[in-house]
Design an enzyme around this catalytic site. Structure first.
Site, PDB file in Angstrom:
ATOM      1  N   ARG A   1       0.854  -1.189   0.000  1.00  0.00           N
ATOM      2  CA  ARG A   1       0.000   0.000   0.000  1.00  0.00           C
ATOM      3  C   ARG A   1       0.891   1.240   0.000  1.00  0.00           C
ATOM      4  NH1 ARG A   1      -3.529  -0.261   4.925  1.00  0.00           N
ATOM      5  NH2 ARG A   1      -4.617  -1.903   3.796  1.00  0.00           N
TER       6      ARG A   1
ATOM      7  N   CYS B   1      -7.690 -10.944   1.079  1.00  0.00           N
ATOM      8  CA  CYS B   1      -7.726 -10.531   2.477  1.00  0.00           C
ATOM      9  C   CYS B   1      -7.927 -11.745   3.382  1.00  0.00           C
ATOM     10  CB  CYS B   1      -8.838  -9.528   2.702  1.00  0.00           C
ATOM     11  SG  CYS B   1      -8.955  -9.125   4.436  1.00  0.00           S
TER      12      CYS B   1
ATOM     13  N   CYS C   1     -15.860  -8.552   6.096  1.00  0.00           N
ATOM     14  CA  CYS C   1     -15.805  -8.862   7.530  1.00  0.00           C
ATOM     15  C   CYS C   1     -16.105  -7.581   8.282  1.00  0.00           C
ATOM     16  CB  CYS C   1     -14.436  -9.434   7.898  1.00  0.00           C
ATOM     17  SG  CYS C   1     -13.196  -8.184   8.245  1.00  0.00           S
TER      18      CYS C   1
ATOM     19  N   LYS D   1      -5.840   6.970  12.062  1.00  0.00           N
ATOM     20  CA  LYS D   1      -6.220   7.494  10.737  1.00  0.00           C
ATOM     21  C   LYS D   1      -6.703   8.940  10.806  1.00  0.00           C
ATOM     22  CE  LYS D   1      -7.620   2.946   9.079  1.00  0.00           C
ATOM     23  NZ  LYS D   1      -8.717   2.100   8.652  1.00  0.00           N
TER      24      LYS D   1
ATOM     25  N   LYS E   1      -3.666   1.143  14.825  1.00  0.00           N
ATOM     26  CA  LYS E   1      -3.564   2.066  13.689  1.00  0.00           C
ATOM     27  C   LYS E   1      -4.213   3.411  14.021  1.00  0.00           C
ATOM     28  CE  LYS E   1      -7.447  -0.400  11.655  1.00  0.00           C
ATOM     29  NZ  LYS E   1      -7.788  -1.286  10.549  1.00  0.00           N
TER      30      LYS E   1
ATOM     31  N   CYS F   1     -14.998  -3.399  -0.012  1.00  0.00           N
ATOM     32  CA  CYS F   1     -13.590  -3.632   0.311  1.00  0.00           C
ATOM     33  C   CYS F   1     -13.072  -4.772  -0.554  1.00  0.00           C
ATOM     34  CB  CYS F   1     -13.444  -3.983   1.778  1.00  0.00           C
ATOM     35  SG  CYS F   1     -14.048  -5.647   2.116  1.00  0.00           S
TER      36      CYS F   1
ATOM     37  N   CYS G   1     -13.372  -1.955   6.345  1.00  0.00           N
ATOM     38  CA  CYS G   1     -12.506  -1.161   5.468  1.00  0.00           C
ATOM     39  C   CYS G   1     -13.276  -0.235   4.527  1.00  0.00           C
ATOM     40  CB  CYS G   1     -11.590  -2.071   4.661  1.00  0.00           C
ATOM     41  SG  CYS G   1     -10.451  -2.954   5.719  1.00  0.00           S
TER      42      CYS G   1
ATOM     43  N   ARG H   1      -1.576   6.631   9.506  1.00  0.00           N
ATOM     44  CA  ARG H   1      -1.611   6.142   8.125  1.00  0.00           C
ATOM     45  C   ARG H   1      -1.733   7.301   7.134  1.00  0.00           C
ATOM     46  NH1 ARG H   1      -4.011   0.759   8.301  1.00  0.00           N
ATOM     47  NH2 ARG H   1      -3.053  -0.306  10.059  1.00  0.00           N
TER      48      ARG H   1
END
Ligand SMILES: Cc1cc2nc3c(=O)[nH]c(=O)nc-3n(C[C@H](O)[C@H](O)[C@H](O)COP(=O)(O)O)c2cc1C
Ligand code: SF4
Length: 1537
Positions: free
Chosen positions: A1027, A1398, A1437, A1169, A1167, A1392, A1441, A1096
């Site tokens: 990414r 994934c 899931c 964001k 993470k 996603c 995302c 990120r």
């Protein structure tokens, strides 16, 4: 009562009832034949046949896929086989017919209508050794079909039953076949199973020597007695009670057929040596005759209908008769008419019910002695010989030397189409000629071109799915493309079937090539002549002639030459112009199916290659990978690729459009350029022609990945250039194949040495290796345990996501600590044969799918379940099961709770194993999850093993956490560099997998391939996702081009534009990881901190309409991104260091040292964001991120002044875990632009120090803020800001209007243009229908502005000047990129990635949402909602995302094919949605959505959005804050008891 209304139905019924296998031949797999609809109907009712009382197997085969090949295997294994087909398959099946004639197979053939019945195919194959029976009426179709089966069973030989369906079109329905008749005729009681040859190895194309025989001594009995044709021992016919011919009939039967009878065949030399007494002899014509007449005698007894081999109707004193080989219907109508004219009243009609064997003496005996004139009418479209075959049959039967009568005048006719109204007239004509003094032979009766309204013609159809390759050919060669055997081309006078055949195409191509050669010579001559008026034609012509064979040059010059010739006006010029197409060099192609692969020696492939002509062949192989093992062994194909390479003069490529589009293009271009034959074998596996693209894709991937279908190109002309001739294009391939193919110069020798070496090699390899691996692992374990004392304990686990596995490993540690000899393995890694010898075995299994075993326990369970002889009486066992009692919330689905564990427990007990303690159940719903049930069970286990009270147990080391990994890693180095060098595996270590995330890449495995690779004993197909970090999603054209190149050089030829505005590459294998990272760096981009527990990529609204304002805000996103970048040099060291010089390359961005001033050695708990939205656009979903900044502009200058700051938004959730929830950001206040990066930093630092580092599911800022309270959190941030003298001001007013993108052109304030492309779910790829990636690449080559990625996964072509616009518009049009016509729902949707890459996906998302929307679009249209925007999102899931929790309607994967459905999100992304239904599948989704959409269209108020309406209408409760997400759901999971 049921009735039968068509001959196809009557025949299909009989075939079904009389066979074990019915091969249904269809022109297309997606279109039923007249027979197949009935066959499938019976099969779906699970009706049984009469012969073996089993359900017949219906095998469907395409007309042009060598259908009869499928008959051998079932026949040889003693099964009764019949085939239903049209007569179009007969000619191409001739090689099979000769061999199949010796088996009891029945072919029911419906005569082709081209456009009226044509029996020429029947007469062409009359000598193939089959017996032939003809039926005409509907009743006859039923009776004769039955006769055919009786004859096949009793003679042991093949029978063809043919009929013209149009002949009985006006017949009324008839009763079903009588069971008593069927049983009697098929001699069910007497019949033994057909005992086939076994164990022998057959070569299909050599004579396999089978001859149906009967015992020499046995005698034939009359109709009521038993009859037997007993084959020799090796080749028994299905029945044992025999007939044997009387010797008189033996001799009398031969008659005319001495010369022509096809059935009596002498024993082949291979069969002559049989030692089995009694002696046998081949079945003769008279045996057939006897069986048939006996069968009809029985039929007459039971149902009263009578038939005879040669049927005569008419007066017994007739002096003229008509013998028709064809359909008699129209004539029968005239002759049967009560008002029959006088001149036709003494006329008889003869038909051959039993056409082969042709029994001359029978013929003579069957017609009245009074007949003096006999007309023989043959209904064949073309006469290939002067005398028709039936004419010759009759002639030889009448020959006195054969016992016939010579006094009859015999006249042959050809029968065309007869209109019923003219039948009488036609008959008169026939008889006038017949009885005239000098009758004319060979007259054609009726209309040769057929009826005015032609009957429907059954055509061969190009399977829909195969269109992909045609589209690519068209794209590449456009006007130049010539497909010689394309279906639907107009080839005057040639039947569509023939015209579509490769052989026909090949011939026509050769003619075309010759034609052009002559033209080139003519042009050369003309260039030398003085025939032109002007000068230029001569020069241009000689220039052109020089390059006539070079497609590129010839085609470039052609328009010039044509234009010069057009200006000349001479005769020579106009002659050349009349053939002007020949100035262009075509790209000439032949298309073939894999049917070509079965007999290379005789096939079109061989002819083309051997001709050396410059012809390209595209051969499409459609056998699905997953069927190849189950497929008929005889159908194993020869490898056309290897075969062609072996010739040396041929360009060969093996391609698969669903694996690599680029490689297909490359191969086709190279094939076209190659001077000589080219063979492109193309893979396109499908089961049915309407298979979804996803199925085809998955099959392709398996085949390519496992080396069954390697991708390669072999170009002999490279040798001259000193380049390698062979290119392997597959990423992963079996080593052996690679080595093999590399040694290209030794190809022949190698093929001889490994005759079986072909794509199929991997099969046996896989299973053996796997077995060996299991054995090795177990033995190694045993060795390890040898020195230990204590009772043995074997722990076997099955686990998908690691819970059961880690529990088992911990249990093993504890067992060892208690002195037990403990071994722990995955169930599938354990050799089952050892199970009975164990002492104590513990099984730990979780539950997958819907009550299914996890992947690594499935094979084990299948074996345990099916092993009848497994004796487990010596073992003690216990099972611990992990599951979730509410995973499937409906009451009736309770059975799925911990099902594998419970099933296993019951089965072990049944097999005699003794329980150590009862099964333990772990439930995710318990207060401590599965641990609750586990603690108790484990304690009981130690007790049962008498090791409960062991003193001095060592302390267990705490599990390694992500925090440990970070500390240990030395600023994110870990052992990544070493791991990359390990070529023995495609993976890296578990700890490194965590660390690489900080570098912007993580390991995945292709889930489409998991099962298959496992079955082959291979490690999963590991690859990496990379990414990029791209603040605000803005890239230059050159960056776009570089990203595009990376995706094809290192990735899987696609790019994903993510929901967080950046590029993502998938499928990068380990060896390509560093090169890919370096290429990204060269594009002045980086991947550092694109994933991992750091800040990120920083997002920013893309705002096409205001360039200056966008630029202000975008700069801030870059500033924040750089400010929060980690400082470690590990990134440069690992990825960018020059291996030779050791120099570290620098990425754009600040200089770095090994010290993390912001993050410290453990970075963040989770993470982090940050996003920026510019009102009125909330296209970046400002509420969904840890920090959301709402840009505020000055009302005076229109430029950026500061931001309203939101904090604590986040999406990730765990299903059924109410402690996890999505949350929208909380408003902290306004901050001026110059301080904003500091404020972001401080918010991040408070989270760094207060976030939960123990529980990663609870580590995001949203939970920190909820636990702490928003105000307390704010005060902590304020504390850190105080030294900088920064404080939050009152939030400034703002207004959002939508969170979607405006697709299409927009103009900004400076007059620049911006176009927003609709990129469905952000996937940039090429397909045959839509070469989007190529199009964007072409645009990037000329575009001087930017490419902006949007938060909705779309793409904006930014800053196009008015001058540049026309060129861009042209390119967009060329590549179909200008399409903006999509439904409002599709335009507002996002998904996603999910499957296949994934690892967390539970269900499909990106590959499925487009399909789901397509299924809803009809309903949108019906309700007038096509243009209405509904924000609909899907994820595989609950990690969220694609930010599903903010959508108006969302679907979140629960298990494969099942989704939780959420409703009520805010249209601007301002409000969370709520659970509406759990675990629903497609039909429920569609039903619910359709009903809701219809209601919304009726009930909504002006401008009321769908999400708002669902709340107002009371369908769902509003979610005001994240902590309320689980309250008041429409379907409470825990209430479903
Ligand atoms: C896709 C999926 C499907 C599941 N289906 C069931 C089920 O049908 N019945 C059940 O009792 N538990 C089911 N579960 C719950 C798991 O068995 C449970 O979470 C277990 O702890 C997972 O263990 P593992 O990590 O070893 O695979 C399912 C879980 C997932 C992710
Ligand atoms: S939402 Fe889940 S399935 Fe989809 S990409 Fe994210 S983690 Fe994978």
């Amino acid at each position: 009562m049921s009735m039968v209304s068509s001959p196809a139905e009557a025949v299909a019924r009989v075939a079904y009832l009389s066979s074990d296998v019915v091969i249904s031949v269809q022109s297309s797999l997606s279109k039923d034949s007249d027979f197949s609809q009935h066959l499938h109907h019976f099969a779906s009712n699970r009706a049984k046949n009469h012969v073996s009382r089993s359900i017949p197997e219906i095998q469907t085969s395409r007309t042009n896929a060598d259908p009869l090949l499928s008959a051998y295997t079932p026949l040889r294994s003693g099964r009764l086989v019949s085939v239903t087909a049209s007569s179009s398959i007969l000619l191409t099946s001739i090689p099979h017919l000769y061999k199949l004639a010796e088996y009891p197979i029945v072919l029911h053939v419906s005569v082709q209508q081209t456009p009226y019945p044509d029996f020429s195919e029947i007469s062409s194959i009359r000598q193939c050794g089959f017996s032939f029976l003809h039926s005409e009426t509907l009743q006859e179709a039923q009776d004769i079909a039955l006769t055919a089966h009786a004859l096949a069973i009793r003679s042991g030989k093949g029978v063809i039953h043919y009929f013209d369906p149009s002949n009985s079109a006006t017949n009324g329905p008839i009763a079903l076949e009588k069971k008593q008749l069927v049983d009697n005729l098929l001699m069910i009681d007497a019949m033994q199973p057909f005992d086939a040859q076994s164990g022998d190895c057959f070569a299909l194309y050599a004579d396999d020597g089978r001859i149906a025989t009967i015992p020499e001594q046995e005698g034939i009995q009359s109709s009521s007695g038993t009859i037997s044709v007993k084959p020799k021992a090796q080749s028994q016919s299905p029945m044992r009670k025999d007939i044997a011919p009387s010797s008189s009939s033996e001799t009398s039967s031969v008659g005319s057929s001495r010369r022509e009878s096809s059935t009596s065949s002498g024993p082949a030399s291979s069969a002559a040596t049989t030692v089995d007494p009694p002696a046998t002899r081949p079945v003769t014509s008279s045996d057939i005759y006897k069986i048939v007449t006996d069968t009809w005698a029985r039929m007459k007894q039971i149902v009263g209908r009578s038939y005879s081999p040669i049927e005569y109707t008419g007066p017994q004193d007739a002096d003229s008769a008509l013998l028709i080989f064809g359909s008699t219907g129209v004539f029968v109508d005239v002759l049967d008419d009560d008002k029959i004219p006088e001149d036709l009243s003494r006329v008889g009609l003869i038909t051959a019910r039993l056409y082969r064997p042709w029994l001359g003496s029978t013929f003579v005996d069957s017609i009245p002695k009074s007949i003096k004139h006999l007309a023989v009418l043959e209904q064949v479209r073309r006469n290939t010989t002067k005398w028709g075959p039936t004419f010759l049959d009759v002639l030889s039967s009448l020959n006195p030397s054969a016992g016939g009568k010579s006094s009859i005048t015999l006249v042959g006719y050809r029968l065309g189409y007869i209109e019923p109204a003219t039948a009488r007239q036609a008959l008169r004509g026939i008889f006038q000629n017949l009885t005239s003094a000098a009758p004319i032979q060979g007259l054609c009766i009726g209309n040769e071109s057929g009826p005015d309204q032609p009957l429907p013609v059954v055509e061969v159809q190009q399977p829909q799915v195969e269109a992909a390759y045609f589209k690519i050919l068209n794209q590449l060669f456009g006007q130049r493309l010539h497909i010689a055997n394309q279906l639907g081309l107009n080839n005057a006078g040639i039947s569509p079937t023939i015209a579509a055949s490769p052989e026909y195409g090949f011939g026509s191509l050769l003619a075309r090539i010759e034609h052009r050669k002559r033209f080139v010579l003519e042009a050369q001559e003309a260039a030398r002549s003085q025939e032109f008026i002007t000068e230029p034609p001569r020069q241009w012509l000689s220039k052109w002639a020089l390059h006539a064979d070079d497609a590129q040059k010839a085609n470039d010059l052609a328009p010039e030459v044509i234009s010069r010739l057009s200006n000349d006006g001479s005769r020579a010029a106009s002659h050349l112009l009349s053939l002007k197409n020949l100035f262009f060099k075509e790209s000439q192609w032949l298309i073939g199916s894999d049917a070509w692969a079965y007999d290379l020696g005789n096939s079109g492939v061989h002819h083309v290659i051997a001709s050396g002509a410059d012809i390209n062949m595209l051969i499409i192989d459609s056998q699905p990978y997953s069927e190849r093992a189950a497929a008929d062994a005889e159908r194993r194909k020869k490898d056309i690729g290897l075969y062609a390479m072996n010739f040396g003069n041929t360009y060969v490529a093996s391609v698969a459009v669903y694996s690599s589009y680029t490689q297909v293009l490359q191969a086709m271009v190279e094939a076209d350029q190659f001077e000589g034959p080219s063979v492109v074998v193309a893979y396109l596996p499908y089961h049915k022609e309407d298979d979804s693209a996803l199925t085809v894709l998955q099959e392709t991937k398996k085949a390519v990945d496992l080396g069954y279908w390697p991708l390669y190109r072999w170009n002999p002309s490279n040798e001259v250039k000193g380049e390698p001739t062979f290119h392997l294009d597959s990423e992963r391939i079996k080593q052996e194949l690679e080595d093999f193919l590399r040694r290209d110069n030794q190809l022949t020798q190698l093929m001889n040495r490994f005759p079986n070496f072909s794509a199929n090699l991997s099969e046996s390899y896989g299973s053996e290796v796997r077995k060996l691996q299991k054995r090795k692992a177990k033995d190694a374990y045993e060795q390890l345990l040898e020195g230990l004392y204590g009772a043995p304990l074997t722990i076997l686990f099955a686990s998908d996501n690691g819970n059961a596995e880690s529990l088992s490993k911990r249990l093993a540690n504890r067992g060892r600590a208690r002195g037990l000899k403990t071994m722990v393995m995955a169930m599938d890694d354990y050799p089952l044969e050892d199970l009975g010898t164990e002492e104590n075995v513990v099984f730990v299994t979780s539950t997958a799918g819907q009550g299914e075993f996890p992947q690594n326990g499935r094979a084990f369970w299948d074996n345990v379940k099916n092993a009848g002889d497994l004796d487990l009486s010596a073992i003690h066992y216990s099972v611990f099961a992990l599951g979730d009692s509410h995973y499937w919330p409906r009451k009736e689905d309770k059975i799925y709770y911990n099902k594998p564990g419970k099933d296993l427990d019951a089965r072990l007990s049944l097999l005699g194993a003794k329980p150590l303690r009862p099964i333990g159940l772990g439930d995710d719903q318990d207060p401590d999850g599965y641990q609750t049930g586990y603690a108790d069970w484990e304690a009981g286990l130690w007790q049962a093993l008498s090791v409960a009270d062991v003193a001095g147990l060592p302390e267990e080391p705490p599990p390694v956490t992500n925090e440990d990994i970070k500390i240990e890693s030395n600023y994110l180095r870990g052992t990544i560099a070493q791991g990359l060098q390990d070529t023995s595996t495609g993976a890296i270590s578990a700890a490194d997998q965590q660390l690489t995330k900080f570098h912007g890449t993580y390991m995945q495995d292709d889930r489409d391939l998991r099962d298959e690779r496992k079955a082959q004993g291979l490690e999963p197909a590991y690859s990496f996702m990379i990414r990029c970090r791209l603040p605000g999603g803005v890239a230059t054209s050159s960056q776009w081009l570089q990203m595009d190149a990376i995706s094809s050089d290192h990735g899987n030829e696609t790019m994903k534009l993510t929901t967080r505005q950046t590029f993502q590459f998938h499928g990068v294998v380990k060896t390509k990881l560093r090169p890919a990272m370096q290429s990204i760096n060269k594009a002045l981009m980086t991947t550092i901190a694109a994933c991992g527990d750091v800040n990120r990529n920083v997002m920013c609204s893309s705002l096409p309409e205001k360039s200056a304002y966008h630029s202000d805000v975008h700069k801030v996103s870059q500033k924040i991104s750089n400010h929060l970048l980690p400082s470690t040099t590990a990134y440069h060291e690992i990825w960018l260091k020059d291996d030779k010089t050791g120099e570290k390359a620098q990425v754009a961005g600040p200089a770095v040292v090994d010290h993390e001033p912001l993050y410290g050695p453990t970075y963040l708990p989770r993470k982090f964001k940050i996003t920026i939205a510019i009102p009125p656009h909330n296209d970046t979903d400002v509420y969904a991120h840890d920090i959301g900044l709402i840009a505020i502009k000055s009302s005076e200058t229109g430029r950026l002044v500061g931001f309203n700051v939101l904090a604590g938004g986040g999406m990730g959730v765990t299903h059924n875990n109410k402690k996890t929830y999505p949350r929208t950001g909380w408003m902290m206040g306004y901050i001026p632009v110059e301080h904003i990066h500091i404020v972001c930093e401080k918010i991040m630092l408070v989270q760094r120090d207060h976030g939960d580092r123990k529980n990663r599911k609870h580590a995001r800022l949203k939970y920190t803020m909820d636990d702490m309270g928003n105000e307390v959190f704010k005060s902590k941030v304020q504390e850190l800001l105080r030294p900088h003298e920064i404080d939050f001001e009152e939030p400034r007013p703002f207004r959002f209007e939508s969170n979607i993108d405006a697709i299409g052109w927009q103009k900004d304030e400076k007059g620049m243009n911006h176009f927003t492309f609709f990129i469905e779910n952000g996937r940039v790829e090429d397909t045959a229908d839509f070469p989007m990636r190529t199009g964007l690449k072409e645009i990037a080559k000329v575009h001087t502005g930017e490419f902006r990625l949007t938060g909705n996964q779309h793409l904006i072509l930014s800053n196009v000047s008015d001058e540049a616009k026309p060129q861009i518009v042209d390119l967009m049009k060329k590549y179909k990129l200008d399409n903006t016509q999509f439904s409002g729902m599709r335009l507002s949707s996002s998904a996603c990635v999910a499957f296949p890459t994934c690892g967390l996906a539970m269900a499909e998302s990106e590959r499925y949402l487009p399909e789901l929307i397509t299924k809803l679009e009809g309903c949108l249209e019906e309700n007038g909602l096509s243009q209405d925007s509904i924000v609909m999102r899907m994820t595989g899931c609950p990690n969220g995302c694609a930010r599903p929790w903010l959508a108006e309607a969302a679907f979140v994967g629960k298990a494969y094919g099942a989704y939780n459905m959420y409703l009520g999100g805010g249209y601007h992304g301002q409000r969370l949605n709520k659970l509406y239904r759990s675990s629903i599948k497609e039909d429920e989704i569609l039903e619910i959505m359709r009903a809701l959409l219809a209601r919304w269209s009726r009930e909504r108020q002006a401008d009321e959005h769908f999400g708002d309406w669902t709340i107002r209408a009371g369908i769902i409760k509003e979610t005001r804050v994240g902590s309320e997400f689980h309250d008041d759901v429409a379907e409470d999971e825990s209430d479903a008891e």
